[in-house]
Design an enzyme around this catalytic site. Structure first.
Site, PDB file in Angstrom:
ATOM      1  N   SER A 132       0.851  -1.192   0.000  1.00 59.23           N
ATOM      2  CA  SER A 132       0.000   0.000   0.000  1.00 59.23           C
ATOM      3  C   SER A 132       0.882   1.235   0.000  1.00 59.23           C
ATOM      4  O   SER A 132       1.977   1.225   0.585  1.00 59.23           O
ATOM      5  CB  SER A 132      -0.906   0.026   1.227  1.00 59.23           C
ATOM      6  OG  SER A 132      -1.568   1.277   1.354  1.00 59.23           O
ATOM      7  N   TYR A 146      -1.926  -0.802  10.302  1.00 58.52           N
ATOM      8  CA  TYR A 146      -1.954  -1.073   8.859  1.00 58.52           C
ATOM      9  C   TYR A 146      -0.709  -0.506   8.185  1.00 58.52           C
ATOM     10  O   TYR A 146      -0.037  -1.194   7.403  1.00 58.52           O
ATOM     11  CB  TYR A 146      -3.215  -0.459   8.256  1.00 58.52           C
ATOM     12  CG  TYR A 146      -3.364  -0.690   6.768  1.00 58.52           C
ATOM     13  CD1 TYR A 146      -3.769  -1.928   6.285  1.00 58.52           C
ATOM     14  CD2 TYR A 146      -3.128   0.330   5.862  1.00 58.52           C
ATOM     15  CE1 TYR A 146      -3.920  -2.144   4.925  1.00 58.52           C
ATOM     16  CE2 TYR A 146      -3.280   0.126   4.504  1.00 58.52           C
ATOM     17  CZ  TYR A 146      -3.676  -1.109   4.037  1.00 58.52           C
ATOM     18  OH  TYR A 146      -3.827  -1.330   2.686  1.00 58.52           O
TER      19      TYR A 146
END
Length: 237
Positions: A132, A146
């Site tokens: 990501s 995350y």
């Protein structure tokens, strides 16, 4: 198209969203594709029927199950690790067990799957992990776990590139920004905030991420390894 005719591809986390687009791309390009799913049985079976791929249930939070799935898949030409989860909220209030599960799925599974695949993978094999842009940039609160997990993938790729390079196996991370999926729909409540960071004022499409994955898995990317490939509309610029 037959760019991957005769190639064996395993996609961990392939039933929906970016994973499903990756399955469709490799199947359309002639590969024999197997993909895993955990909680989306109906979507998985529909995708398998649509693409001629094989769907198998595997919990990416279970290290031994991930290792067994990769081992039982035999010599792979391409491994794509797409399975991942996000947990949002105040770090001071989050359940440690939930965060540990996130790390098992987002960090432990990619590591163990990559190592196990490399045991049987032929020269020229490709390992691609979906990370990501949040591994580079975290502009909002509540996503520390995350972001940490996606940053960890960068070290994974750099380190394993050294280990696997002498055998001609590459490993790369694809880092999407906002992509229009069920998990992050373009018409969702975060649209305006996310688009404010973007140079291209739209969500990306899963097929665009799949295209980058296919390039990294193909012959033109044989000298590309240990690298991060961001596809984010300049979200992180």
């Amino acid at each position: 198209m037959t760019a991957f005719q005769g190639k064996s591809v395993l996609v961990l986390g392939g039933s929906r969203g970016i994973g499903a687009a990756i399955v469709r791309r490799f199947a359309a390009d002639g590969a024999a594709v197997t993909f895993t799913y955990a909680g989306s049985a109906e979507a998985a079976q529909a995708l398998a029927a649509e693409t001629g791929s094989t769907a198998v249930v595997t919990d990416s939070a279970d290290r031994d199950a991930v290792i067994a799935r990769v081992r039982e898949s035999g010599p792979l030409d391409v491994l794509v690790v797409n399975a991942g989860i996000a947990v949002f909220g105040d770090a001071l209030e989050q359940d440690p067990d939930v965060i540990d599960r996130l790390f098992r799925i987002n960090v432990h599974a990619p590591y163990h799957a990559s190592v196990e695949a490399a045991r049987q993978m032929p020269a020229g094999g490709r390992i691609i992990v979906i990370g990501s842009v949040n591994g580079d940039r975290m502009p909002v609160a509540g996503m520390a776990s995350y972001a940490l997990s996606k940053s960890a993938l960068q070290g994974l790729a750099r380190g394993l590139a050294r280990d696997f390079g002498p055998r001609g196996i590459t490993i790369n991370v694809v880092q999407p920004g906002p992509i229009d999926t069920d998990a992050n729909p373009e018409d969702g409540p975060m649209r305006d905030l996310m688009h404010s960071f973007l140079a291209i004022k739209r969500h990306g499409r899963p097929e665009e991420v799949a295209g980058m994955v296919a390039w990294l898995a193909g012959p033109e990317a044989g000298f590309v390894t240990g690298a991060m490939h961001t596809i984010d509309g300049a979200f992180g610029a």
